[in-house]
Motif scaffolding. Structure first.
Motif, mmCIF file in Angstrom:
data_model
loop_
_atom_site.group_PDB
_atom_site.id
_atom_site.type_symbol
_atom_site.label_atom_id
_atom_site.label_comp_id
_atom_site.label_asym_id
_atom_site.label_seq_id
_atom_site.Cartn_x
_atom_site.Cartn_y
_atom_site.Cartn_z
ATOM 1 N N PRO A 251 0.801 -1.225 0.000
ATOM 2 C CA PRO A 251 0.000 0.000 0.000
ATOM 3 C C PRO A 251 0.837 1.281 0.000
ATOM 4 N N LEU A 252 2.047 1.241 0.622
ATOM 5 C CA LEU A 252 2.902 2.431 0.609
ATOM 6 C C LEU A 252 3.316 2.806 -0.805
ATOM 7 N N LEU A 253 3.537 1.812 -1.641
ATOM 8 C CA LEU A 253 3.913 2.080 -3.034
ATOM 9 C C LEU A 253 2.802 2.811 -3.759
ATOM 10 N N TRP A 254 1.571 2.351 -3.600
ATOM 11 C CA TRP A 254 0.455 2.971 -4.311
ATOM 12 C C TRP A 254 0.125 4.343 -3.720
ATOM 13 N N GLY A 255 0.372 4.529 -2.421
ATOM 14 C CA GLY A 255 0.196 5.854 -1.845
ATOM 15 C C GLY A 255 1.202 6.846 -2.389
ATOM 16 N N GLY A 256 2.479 6.432 -2.449
ATOM 17 C CA GLY A 256 3.497 7.320 -3.022
ATOM 18 C C GLY A 256 3.247 7.611 -4.484
ATOM 19 N N LEU A 257 2.821 6.592 -5.231
ATOM 20 C CA LEU A 257 2.527 6.797 -6.647
ATOM 21 C C LEU A 257 1.337 7.734 -6.831
ATOM 22 N N ALA A 258 0.322 7.596 -5.987
ATOM 23 C CA ALA A 258 -0.856 8.464 -6.092
ATOM 24 C C ALA A 258 -0.502 9.915 -5.799
ATOM 25 N N GLY A 259 0.282 10.150 -4.739
ATOM 26 C CA GLY A 259 0.679 11.509 -4.412
ATOM 27 C C GLY A 259 1.549 12.136 -5.474
ATOM 28 N N THR A 260 2.409 11.334 -6.112
ATOM 29 C CA THR A 260 3.287 11.866 -7.156
ATOM 30 C C THR A 260 2.519 12.157 -8.436
ATOM 31 N N LEU A 261 1.676 11.222 -8.861
ATOM 32 C CA LEU A 261 0.944 11.403 -10.113
ATOM 33 C C LEU A 261 -0.061 12.550 -10.044
ATOM 34 N N ASN A 262 -0.522 12.889 -8.863
ATOM 35 C CA ASN A 262 -1.532 13.946 -8.758
ATOM 36 C C ASN A 262 -0.956 15.325 -9.041
ATOM 37 N N PHE A 263 0.369 15.448 -9.148
ATOM 38 C CA PHE A 263 0.958 16.722 -9.570
ATOM 39 C C PHE A 263 0.661 17.012 -11.037
ATOM 40 N N GLY A 268 -2.440 12.276 -14.506
ATOM 41 C CA GLY A 268 -1.973 11.544 -13.341
ATOM 42 C C GLY A 268 -3.051 10.719 -12.666
ATOM 43 N N PRO A 269 -4.213 11.310 -12.304
ATOM 44 C CA PRO A 269 -5.280 10.511 -11.716
ATOM 45 C C PRO A 269 -5.767 9.387 -12.626
ATOM 46 N N ALA A 270 -5.796 9.632 -13.947
ATOM 47 C CA ALA A 270 -6.233 8.584 -14.876
ATOM 48 C C ALA A 270 -5.271 7.398 -14.852
ATOM 49 N N VAL A 271 -3.975 7.686 -14.837
ATOM 50 C CA VAL A 271 -2.984 6.605 -14.752
ATOM 51 C C VAL A 271 -3.128 5.851 -13.438
ATOM 52 N N MET A 272 -3.404 6.584 -12.358
ATOM 53 C CA MET A 272 -3.557 5.936 -11.051
ATOM 54 C C MET A 272 -4.781 5.033 -11.016
ATOM 55 N N VAL A 273 -5.877 5.467 -11.613
ATOM 56 C CA VAL A 273 -7.083 4.645 -11.673
ATOM 57 C C VAL A 273 -6.804 3.352 -12.431
ATOM 58 N N ALA A 274 -6.123 3.476 -13.576
ATOM 59 C CA ALA A 274 -5.796 2.284 -14.358
ATOM 60 C C ALA A 274 -4.865 1.353 -13.577
ATOM 61 N N THR A 275 -3.911 1.924 -12.851
ATOM 62 C CA THR A 275 -2.982 1.104 -12.061
ATOM 63 C C THR A 275 -3.711 0.350 -10.961
ATOM 64 N N LEU A 276 -4.590 1.050 -10.244
ATOM 65 C CA LEU A 276 -5.349 0.378 -9.180
ATOM 66 C C LEU A 276 -6.213 -0.744 -9.730
ATOM 67 N N PHE A 277 -6.785 -0.529 -10.904
ATOM 68 C CA PHE A 277 -7.636 -1.568 -11.492
ATOM 69 C C PHE A 277 -6.812 -2.795 -11.894
ATOM 70 N N ILE A 278 -5.661 -2.551 -12.520
ATOM 71 C CA ILE A 278 -4.837 -3.678 -12.977
ATOM 72 C C ILE A 278 -4.294 -4.471 -11.793
ATOM 73 N N ILE A 279 -3.779 -3.747 -10.777
ATOM 74 C CA ILE A 279 -3.246 -4.443 -9.604
ATOM 75 C C ILE A 279 -4.356 -5.192 -8.874
#
Length: 366
Positions: A251-263, A268-279
């Motif tokens: 979960p720490l990895l996805w939290g760091g990725l979410a905070g970084t991509l939101n810049f 960024g949020p679209a990539v994060m949504v796709a990542t959460l779905f795939i994982i």
């Protein structure tokens, strides 16, 4: 000698040419000049990206960190010490975050093939189309090769490997050194640099206006990203809790990725949504469970982007969403991920410049 008039111009009885029609030609000339200038600037920025991107990134990060160094300076700390300590602490925090996330990230990257096979098994509806593409690729490779090709052994000596590593790392190290020292010098001499730019204008009034534009642009970028840092830290904490609640690994990895991509807005949020779905798809037992985290994250980022951040920053600093989206798409194409990150500060700077130029022109006209 008879004077020729522009096409479309109407001649009056006394021989004079009407001024109404040539206005279209004047506007066409202006649009052509602006278009050529825009193309020239775009091509120049593409050519000098290895120099321009680190410097602009240094200006953005320096605008975020300079208020911290100035606060330390007001407490009696020498400016040089305050700037260097602030920059080094920020760098150490970044390296610590990268070190913390590097192990789980390397794990997921190292198991990309296994994840792809597992994803293919989960999405059984895609098996047939993928099989068709595999057969086409196999057939084409067989035709182009003219039959099975014997396996070839490639021997790499040590010097070749070292040259490859050096050629890969040299541009990265060079741009990082340029970025870091440009950020240090901007934080140290920002006022002197802005004053020097203002002195380039012969008119004192125009020089003062240029200094105001530079100060306002830096302040707006600092306020925007300073607020975004706090918001994204909160989003990272929410993402860690969400990943833990739904049962995602690391979960720490996805939290760091979410905070970084939101810049990076929108992308960024679209990539994060796709990542959460795939994982979720490859780690959770059902398809319904895989949809939980992406749907909740869409709600969270929509709430943050449309209500929370605009309320904190203020609607007077709001930017045109379509312009921001086009800027991100264009700069990501031209400069890569850093271009997508720099799109918003550049749009903010252009908006500030246009507002001050309009105000300055109105004052001069009056």
């Amino acid at each position: 000698m008879q004077r020729l008039s522009k096409p479309g111009a109407t001649r009056l009885d006394n021989g004079a040419v009407s001024s109404g029609s040539p206005d279209a030609w004047v506007w066409a000339e202006r649009i052509s000049v602006v278009g050529l200038f825009t193309l020239a600037v775009g091509y120049t920025l593409f050519v000098v990206q290895d120099l321009f991107v680190p410097v602009v990134t240094a200006w953005v990060i320096g605008a975020i960190l300079r208020p911290i160094a100035e606060s330390a300076e007001r407490l009696g700390v020498p400016r040089v010490v305050a700037v260097i300590v602030t920059a080094m602490v920020a760098l150490l925090i970044l390296l610590a975050i990268m070190g913390l996330l590097s192990t789980p990230l390397a794990y997921w990257i190292g198991h990309t093939r296994e994840l792809a096979l597992l994803l293919k098994e989960k999405l059984q509806l895609l098996n047939q189309p993928l099989a068709i593409f595999d057969e086409i690729a196999h057939a084409l490779s067989g035709v182009s090769a003219g039959g099975p090709a014997p396996a070839s052994v490639v021997n790499y000596d040590t010097s070749t490997i070292i040259r490859g590593i050096v050629s890969t790392l040299t541009p990265v190290i060079t741009q990082f050194v340029l970025f870091f020292f440009a950020m240090i010098f901007w934080m140290l001499y920002a006022n002197e640099i802005k004053g020097g730019i203002a002195h380039l204008f012969s008119d004192d009034r125009a020089g003062q206006a240029a200094r105001t534009v530079l100060d306002d642009a830096e302040n707006k970028v600092s306020q925007y990203f300073g607020t975004l840092v706090v918001v994204n830290l909160c989003l990272a904490a929410v993402a860690v809790g969400l990943a833990s609640a739904v049962g995602l690994p690391n979960p720490l990895l996805w939290g760091g990725l979410a905070g970084t991509l939101n810049f990076i807005p929108y992308l960024g949020p679209a990539v994060m949504v796709a990542t959460l779905f795939i994982i979720g798809l490859v780690t959770l037992p059902t398809l319904k469970a895989a949809f939980v985290a992406p749907i909740i994250w869409i709600f969270v980022t929509t709430l943050e982007g449309q209500f929370i951040t605009p309320t904190i920053i203020g609607h007077r600093h709001a930017l045109n969403s379509f312009v921001v989206f086009l800027s991100i798409a264009f700069l990501a194409w031209m400069w890569g991920p850093l271009g997508a990150f720099l799109a918003v500060p550049l749009v903010i700077s252009v908006v500030v410049l246009m507002r001050h130029v309009s105000s300055y022109s109105a004052v001069r006209a009056s």
